[in-house]
Design a protein around this motif. Structure first.
Motif, short mmCIF file in Angstrom:
data_model
loop_
_atom_site.label_atom_id
_atom_site.label_comp_id
_atom_site.label_asym_id
_atom_site.label_seq_id
_atom_site.Cartn_x
_atom_site.Cartn_y
_atom_site.Cartn_z
N GLN A 76 6.34 5.57 17.52
CA GLN A 76 6.86 4.99 16.28
C GLN A 76 8.08 5.78 15.78
N THR A 77 9.04 5.05 15.19
CA THR A 77 10.21 5.73 14.63
C THR A 77 9.80 6.48 13.36
N PRO A 78 10.50 7.58 13.01
CA PRO A 78 10.13 8.37 11.83
C PRO A 78 10.01 7.57 10.53
N PRO A 79 10.93 6.63 10.20
CA PRO A 79 10.75 5.86 8.96
C PRO A 79 9.46 5.06 8.95
N VAL A 80 9.07 4.46 10.08
CA VAL A 80 7.83 3.70 10.15
C VAL A 80 6.63 4.64 9.99
N LEU A 81 6.70 5.82 10.63
CA LEU A 81 5.64 6.82 10.46
C LEU A 81 5.52 7.23 9.00
N MET A 82 6.66 7.34 8.32
CA MET A 82 6.66 7.74 6.91
C MET A 82 5.93 6.70 6.07
N VAL A 83 6.20 5.42 6.30
CA VAL A 83 5.54 4.36 5.55
C VAL A 83 4.05 4.34 5.85
N LEU A 84 3.67 4.55 7.11
CA LEU A 84 2.25 4.61 7.47
C LEU A 84 1.54 5.72 6.72
N SER A 85 2.19 6.88 6.61
CA SER A 85 1.57 8.01 5.91
C SER A 85 1.40 7.71 4.42
N GLN A 86 2.38 7.01 3.82
CA GLN A 86 2.27 6.65 2.41
C GLN A 86 1.16 5.62 2.19
N ALA A 87 1.02 4.67 3.12
CA ALA A 87 -0.06 3.69 3.03
C ALA A 87 -1.42 4.39 3.14
N PHE A 88 -1.50 5.41 3.99
CA PHE A 88 -2.74 6.18 4.13
C PHE A 88 -3.10 6.87 2.81
N GLN A 89 -2.08 7.34 2.09
CA GLN A 89 -2.32 7.99 0.79
C GLN A 89 -3.01 7.04 -0.18
N ALA A 90 -2.65 5.75 -0.11
CA ALA A 90 -3.26 4.76 -1.01
C ALA A 90 -4.76 4.64 -0.76
N ALA A 91 -5.19 4.86 0.49
CA ALA A 91 -6.61 4.74 0.83
C ALA A 91 -7.44 5.91 0.29
N ILE A 92 -6.78 6.99 -0.13
CA ILE A 92 -7.51 8.15 -0.67
C ILE A 92 -7.71 8.02 -2.17
N ALA A 110 0.83 -1.21 0.00
CA ALA A 110 0.00 0.00 0.00
C ALA A 110 0.87 1.26 0.00
N ALA A 111 1.98 1.22 0.74
CA ALA A 111 2.88 2.39 0.79
C ALA A 111 3.54 2.64 -0.56
N ILE A 112 3.91 1.56 -1.28
CA ILE A 112 4.49 1.72 -2.62
C ILE A 112 3.49 2.40 -3.53
N ALA A 113 2.23 1.94 -3.47
CA ALA A 113 1.17 2.57 -4.27
C ALA A 113 0.94 4.00 -3.83
N GLY A 114 0.97 4.24 -2.51
CA GLY A 114 0.69 5.57 -1.98
C GLY A 114 1.75 6.59 -2.32
N THR A 115 3.01 6.17 -2.30
CA THR A 115 4.09 7.13 -2.58
C THR A 115 4.29 7.35 -4.08
N THR A 116 3.85 6.40 -4.90
CA THR A 116 3.98 6.53 -6.36
C THR A 116 2.69 7.05 -6.98
N CYS A 117 1.60 6.33 -6.74
CA CYS A 117 0.29 6.69 -7.29
C CYS A 117 -0.48 7.48 -6.24
N SER A 118 0.04 8.65 -5.89
CA SER A 118 -0.49 9.44 -4.78
C SER A 118 -1.62 10.35 -5.24
N ALA A 119 -2.73 10.34 -4.49
CA ALA A 119 -3.86 11.21 -4.81
C ALA A 119 -3.45 12.67 -4.80
N ALA A 120 -2.56 13.03 -3.87
CA ALA A 120 -2.11 14.43 -3.77
C ALA A 120 -1.40 14.86 -5.05
N VAL A 121 -0.63 13.95 -5.66
CA VAL A 121 0.10 14.28 -6.89
C VAL A 121 -0.85 14.69 -8.00
#
Length: 425
Positions: A358-374, A214-225
């Motif tokens: 949570q460590t910052p890298p894990v938080l970063m992945v969580l945020s990217q996974a959240f992007q996939a849900a949008i 989900a994070a790969i999809a969120g950071t690449t295919c991002s709704a915000a983009v």
């Protein structure tokens, strides 16, 4: 002397041609700078570290669907002369306004989560850089003070409207970082068989693997983009006559993003995966460039990722005022009270990493996974609007091939949303 003048003239002509070529793909370059930052590095590096190249297929598929949606949003903006949120608000009966408001709220929430992770990563990297640069390696500055200084600096730059100058400096850091990753890629390239195996769809049976997809999809295919692309295309001043330019621009943008993301994944697979590290902490990120050797490699990594992170923070803190101005039809004035107030509010979230477990890298992945849900909230409406003949006109309706691609994107968005929900819980 004449020969030297001829060489200088040829060199200047070449530089001029390069600048003209770059200006022709302005929106794409903007999105490359926005999308390839700390989020992509963290997600792709962690994926390569934990699973090697086995999730390469998710990156390639996300890239294909990113291209389809980038073209779709650009096409809609060029044909209608209005940005995405305005079209959603005005042209979708009954649900248009609440849908646009939901997208604004969801994107702002997702970007604030990303801001917490990015600022935490940047602060910890600078903290380590200060330690390495100190005489005895014992100087440690608390991350809270580092975040305070960075936030104050960003606000000062935005207050006086000098972002473009600062962005040019940070772009140099990002190019430096990319050069390092390319160099390491050729030093630790995974086997061709591993790369080919990574193109076969499959999800490892390990904890967090669904969240990484989900994070790969969120950071690449991002709704915000896609929403931001609509705004940037409008700012570029392109019209219906630039439809071919828009497609070429989207291709260049997506190809570059996929190429760089794949390299970062391969570097993670060739270094941390071999060492048995999962890249769940910021200091493990630094070891991605360990093959270049010692403290110099670590310092180079710190400068590169910190620069990429800082350049990404600017559009993140600007996204809330941009979206509000887009929805309301207001002028995007960076020095207006509304812009400055929302920027201050966004920067307050930068301190979140200090208080979260949570460590910052894990938080970063969580945020990217959240992007996939949008993603479904932007993929379904753009499909509907592009097929609305009274809006785009009979000559600009999508072909069967493009409609099939958009339907595939919608299915993909629903699947990755399921992965994101499953990954969270």
């Amino acid at each position: 002397m004449g020969k030297q003048r001829s060489e200088n003239k040829h060199k200047n002509s070449l530089i001029k041609k390069i600048l003209i070529a770059l200006s022709a793909v302005g929106p794409g370059l903007f999105l490359i700078g926005y999308n390839i930052g700390t989020g992509s590095i963290t997600t792709m590096g962690m994926t390569g570290a934990q699973h090697g190249m086995t999730l390469l297929w998710a990156l390639l598929l996300s890239g294909l669907f990113t291209y389809i949606l980038m073209v779709a949003f650009g096409h809609l903006t060029l044909v209608t002369g209005k940005t995405a949120l305005l079209n959603f608000k005005r042209e979708i009966p009954s649900v248009g306004k609440p849908l646009a408001l939901y997208i604004i709220g969801a994107l702002i929430l997702g970007e604030l989560l990303a801001l917490i992770g990015i600022m935490g990563i940047v602060a910890e990297l600078i903290q380590e850089g200060i330690r390495l640069a100190s005489a005895d390696g014992g100087l440690v500055v608390q991350t809270g003070w580092i975040i305070l200084v960075i936030s104050a600096g960003i606000f000062a730059v935005l207050w006086y409207g000098q972002y473009k100058i600062f962005e040019k400096i940070l772009t140099t850091f990002v190019i430096l970082m990319v050069g390092c990753f390319v160099a390491v890629f050729f030093m630790v390239t995974p086997s061709y068989s591993a790369i080919l195996e990574g193109m076969i769809p499959g999800i490892p049976d390990t904890s967090g693997s669904y969240r990484l997809v989900a994070a790969i999809a969120g950071t690449t295919c991002s709704a915000a983009v896609f929403v931001i692309r609509s705004t940037v295309v409008a700012e570029k001043g392109w019209t219906i006559g630039n439809l071919k330019d828009e497609k070429r621009d989207a291709f260049v943008s997506v190809f570059t993003m996929i190429f760089l993301s794949a390299i970062v994944m391969a570097v993670g697979a060739g270094t941390l995966h071999v060492m048995g590290l999962k890249m769940e902490t910021t200091l493990e990120m630094i070891r991605l460039l360990e093959p270049l050797g010692g403290d110099l490699a670590a310092f180079l990594m710190i400068v590169g990722i910190a620069g990429a992170g800082l350049s990404t923070i600017f559009p993140i803190v600007l996204i809330a005022p941009w979206l509000v101005a887009d929805y309301m039809g207001w002028e995007r004035d960076i020095q207006s009270p509304m812009f400055r107030g929302l920027i201050v509010g966004g920067l307050l979230f930068a301190f979140g990493s200090i208080f979260l477990e949570q460590t910052p890298p894990v938080l970063m992945v969580l945020s990217q996974a959240f992007q996939a849900a949008i993603l479904p909230a932007v993929a379904i409406p753009v499909f509907y609007l592009l097929n609305k003949e009274e809006l785009v006109g009979p000559d600009h309706l999508p072909s069967r091939k493009w409609n099939a691609g958009l339907v595939a994107v919608i299915i993909f968005s629903l699947v990755t949303t399921y992965f994101a929900v499953r990954g969270f819980f």
